[in-house]
Write a protein that holds these residues in place. Structure first.
Motif, PDB file in Angstrom:
ATOM      1  N   VAL A 100      37.852  11.132   6.839  1.00 29.44           N
ATOM      2  CA  VAL A 100      38.554  11.208   8.124  1.00 29.44           C
ATOM      3  C   VAL A 100      38.026  10.122   9.068  1.00 29.44           C
ATOM      4  CG1 VAL A 100      38.955  12.648  10.166  1.00 29.44           C
ATOM      5  CG2 VAL A 100      39.181  13.634   7.881  1.00 29.44           C
ATOM      6  N   ALA A 101      36.724   9.885   9.063  1.00 32.42           N
ATOM      7  CA  ALA A 101      36.148   8.823   9.903  1.00 32.42           C
ATOM      8  C   ALA A 101      36.702   7.457   9.504  1.00 32.42           C
ATOM      9  CB  ALA A 101      34.631   8.839   9.809  1.00 32.42           C
ATOM     10  N   ASP A 102      36.807   7.209   8.193  1.00 35.47           N
ATOM     11  CA  ASP A 102      37.384   5.945   7.725  1.00 35.47           C
ATOM     12  C   ASP A 102      38.846   5.822   8.132  1.00 35.47           C
ATOM     13  OD1 ASP A 102      35.012   5.088   6.631  1.00 35.47           O
ATOM     14  OD2 ASP A 102      35.614   5.379   4.530  1.00 35.47           O
ATOM     15  N   PHE A 103      39.590   6.906   8.051  1.00 33.03           N
ATOM     16  CA  PHE A 103      40.990   6.875   8.477  1.00 33.03           C
ATOM     17  C   PHE A 103      41.083   6.558   9.967  1.00 33.03           C
ATOM     18  CE2 PHE A 103      42.546   7.817   4.499  1.00 33.03           C
ATOM     19  CZ  PHE A 103      43.854   8.273   4.464  1.00 33.03           C
ATOM     20  N   ARG A 104      40.263   7.204  10.780  1.00 36.25           N
ATOM     21  CA  ARG A 104      40.293   6.941  12.229  1.00 36.25           C
ATOM     22  C   ARG A 104      39.972   5.480  12.534  1.00 36.25           C
ATOM     23  NH1 ARG A 104      41.242  11.638  14.524  1.00 36.25           N
ATOM     24  NH2 ARG A 104      40.244  13.538  13.790  1.00 36.25           N
ATOM     25  N   ALA A 105      39.054   4.902  11.778  1.00 38.31           N
ATOM     26  CA  ALA A 105      38.633   3.525  12.025  1.00 38.31           C
ATOM     27  C   ALA A 105      39.600   2.486  11.467  1.00 38.31           C
ATOM     28  CB  ALA A 105      37.246   3.299  11.420  1.00 38.31           C
ATOM     29  N   ASP A 106      40.290   2.822  10.376  1.00 35.20           N
ATOM     30  CA  ASP A 106      41.029   1.808   9.621  1.00 35.20           C
ATOM     31  C   ASP A 106      42.537   2.018   9.543  1.00 35.20           C
ATOM     32  OD1 ASP A 106      40.947  -0.502   7.732  1.00 35.20           O
ATOM     33  OD2 ASP A 106      41.675   1.002   6.296  1.00 35.20           O
ATOM     34  N   ARG A 107      43.031   3.194   9.882  1.00 35.26           N
ATOM     35  CA  ARG A 107      44.450   3.496   9.669  1.00 35.26           C
ATOM     36  C   ARG A 107      45.185   3.584  10.999  1.00 35.26           C
ATOM     37  NH1 ARG A 107      44.849   4.477   3.907  1.00 35.26           N
ATOM     38  NH2 ARG A 107      42.857   3.604   3.296  1.00 35.26           N
ATOM     39  N   GLU A 108      45.929   2.553  11.296  1.00 30.48           N
ATOM     40  CA  GLU A 108      46.746   2.529  12.516  1.00 30.48           C
ATOM     41  C   GLU A 108      47.712   3.706  12.496  1.00 30.48           C
ATOM     42  OE1 GLU A 108      47.878   1.020  16.156  1.00 30.48           O
ATOM     43  OE2 GLU A 108      46.338   0.160  14.854  1.00 30.48           O
ATOM     44  N   GLY A 109      47.756   4.464  13.584  1.00 28.44           N
ATOM     45  CA  GLY A 109      48.705   5.563  13.707  1.00 28.44           C
ATOM     46  C   GLY A 109      48.235   6.885  13.150  1.00 28.44           C
ATOM     47  N   PHE A 110      47.024   6.934  12.588  1.00 28.81           N
ATOM     48  CA  PHE A 110      46.486   8.207  12.097  1.00 28.81           C
ATOM     49  C   PHE A 110      46.167   9.087  13.295  1.00 28.81           C
ATOM     50  CE2 PHE A 110      42.663  10.759  11.214  1.00 28.81           C
ATOM     51  CZ  PHE A 110      43.139  11.557  10.184  1.00 28.81           C
ATOM     52  N   LEU A 111      46.695  10.321  13.305  1.00 30.40           N
ATOM     53  CA  LEU A 111      46.485  11.227  14.422  1.00 30.40           C
ATOM     54  C   LEU A 111      45.531  12.367  14.095  1.00 30.40           C
ATOM     55  CD1 LEU A 111      50.159  11.478  15.730  1.00 30.40           C
ATOM     56  CD2 LEU A 111      48.308  10.023  16.598  1.00 30.40           C
ATOM     57  N   ASP A 112      45.752  13.016  12.977  1.00 28.21           N
ATOM     58  CA  ASP A 112      44.932  14.181  12.638  1.00 28.21           C
ATOM     59  C   ASP A 112      45.223  14.580  11.198  1.00 28.21           C
ATOM     60  OD1 ASP A 112      43.097  16.190  13.053  1.00 28.21           O
ATOM     61  OD2 ASP A 112      44.412  17.447  14.258  1.00 28.21           O
ATOM     62  N   ALA A 113      44.350  15.420  10.647  1.00 34.57           N
ATOM     63  CA  ALA A 113      44.546  15.897   9.279  1.00 34.57           C
ATOM     64  C   ALA A 113      43.964  17.297   9.144  1.00 34.57           C
ATOM     65  CB  ALA A 113      43.877  14.953   8.284  1.00 34.57           C
ATOM     66  N   GLN A 114      44.588  18.073   8.279  1.00 31.92           N
ATOM     67  CA  GLN A 114      44.097  19.413   7.990  1.00 31.92           C
ATOM     68  C   GLN A 114      44.171  19.636   6.488  1.00 31.92           C
ATOM     69  OE1 GLN A 114      46.180  22.601   9.901  1.00 31.92           O
ATOM     70  NE2 GLN A 114      44.552  24.048   9.486  1.00 31.92           N
ATOM     71  N   LEU A 115      43.042  20.045   5.917  1.00 36.30           N
ATOM     72  CA  LEU A 115      42.955  20.291   4.485  1.00 36.30           C
ATOM     73  C   LEU A 115      43.078  21.790   4.235  1.00 36.30           C
ATOM     74  CD1 LEU A 115      42.443  18.968   1.725  1.00 36.30           C
ATOM     75  CD2 LEU A 115      39.989  19.336   2.126  1.00 36.30           C
ATOM     76  N   ILE A 116      43.981  22.156   3.337  1.00 34.26           N
ATOM     77  CA  ILE A 116      44.251  23.566   3.047  1.00 34.26           C
ATOM     78  C   ILE A 116      43.997  23.818   1.561  1.00 34.26           C
ATOM     79  CG2 ILE A 116      46.042  25.346   3.005  1.00 34.26           C
ATOM     80  CD1 ILE A 116      47.412  23.593   5.270  1.00 34.26           C
ATOM     81  N   ARG A 117      43.211  24.838   1.281  1.00 33.27           N
ATOM     82  CA  ARG A 117      42.981  25.224  -0.112  1.00 33.27           C
ATOM     83  C   ARG A 117      44.030  26.263  -0.486  1.00 33.27           C
ATOM     84  NH1 ARG A 117      37.084  26.280  -2.586  1.00 33.27           N
ATOM     85  NH2 ARG A 117      37.660  25.864  -4.734  1.00 33.27           N
ATOM     86  N   VAL A 118      44.875  25.930  -1.459  1.00 33.03           N
ATOM     87  CA  VAL A 118      45.960  26.802  -1.870  1.00 33.03           C
ATOM     88  C   VAL A 118      45.477  27.832  -2.888  1.00 33.03           C
ATOM     89  CG1 VAL A 118      48.252  26.875  -2.928  1.00 33.03           C
ATOM     90  CG2 VAL A 118      47.645  24.988  -1.396  1.00 33.03           C
ATOM     91  N   ASP A 119      44.711  27.382  -3.882  1.00 36.73           N
ATOM     92  CA  ASP A 119      44.084  28.271  -4.861  1.00 36.73           C
ATOM     93  C   ASP A 119      42.813  27.579  -5.342  1.00 36.73           C
ATOM     94  OD1 ASP A 119      44.780  26.498  -7.033  1.00 36.73           O
ATOM     95  OD2 ASP A 119      46.733  27.468  -7.193  1.00 36.73           O
TER      96      ASP A 119
END
Length: 143
Positions: free
Chosen positions: A24-43
């Motif tokens: 997530v830190a790399d995305f914030r630093a390197d990905r233009e337009g990245f706003l937020d992320a949520q990881l969900i465990r399905v099973d």
């Protein structure tokens, strides 16, 4: 919004979770337009990553970069299978996403002690009509 479903062997789930903050830190630093992320465990082995982007173009540009930074590579390493990658929009919830991001920023600022509980509550109410003063402390406990 990006919806990515993938599989990770159950014995590598801890590796995935430990790599998440750096990704997530790399995305914030390197990905233009990245706003937020949520990881969900399905099973036990299936995960869903919900990622909010400012635009479809930003999402496409991010996909072109792939795993270009160490934190992103470490997160992808335990993934055994990509099940699906989809793009969608949040119909009827456009203001909710902004309020969620603003709330998270306010929680981080409030945690520094640089603003009062009352100021935090007033500013937060600009984004959400549902916050009551007695919920500010509860909200501040969430990441």
């Amino acid at each position: 919004m990006e919806l990515t479903r993938f599989k990770v062997p159950a014995d590598r789930a801890d590796e995935l979770l430990q790599a998440r903050p750096a990704m997530v830190a790399d995305f914030r630093a390197d990905r233009e337009g990245f706003l937020d992320a949520q990881l969900i465990r399905v099973d036990d082995e299936t995960w869903l990553d919900v990622v909010w982007w400012r635009s479809s173009e930003d999402f496409a540009a991010s996909r072109e970069k792939g795993a270009n930074l160490p934190g992103i590579k470490a997160f992808f390493a335990p993934i055994a299978e990509m099940v699906s990658v989809e793009e969608g929009t949040t119909e009827g919830y456009a203001s909710w996403g902004g309020a969620k991001l603003a709330s998270r920023a306010l929680v981080e600022v409030r945690a520094t002690g640089l603003v009062s509980k009352e100021f935090f509550c007033v500013v937060h109410q600009l984004f959400s009509d549902t916050l009551a003063m007695d919920r500010v402390d509860e909200l501040a406990q969430f990441p």
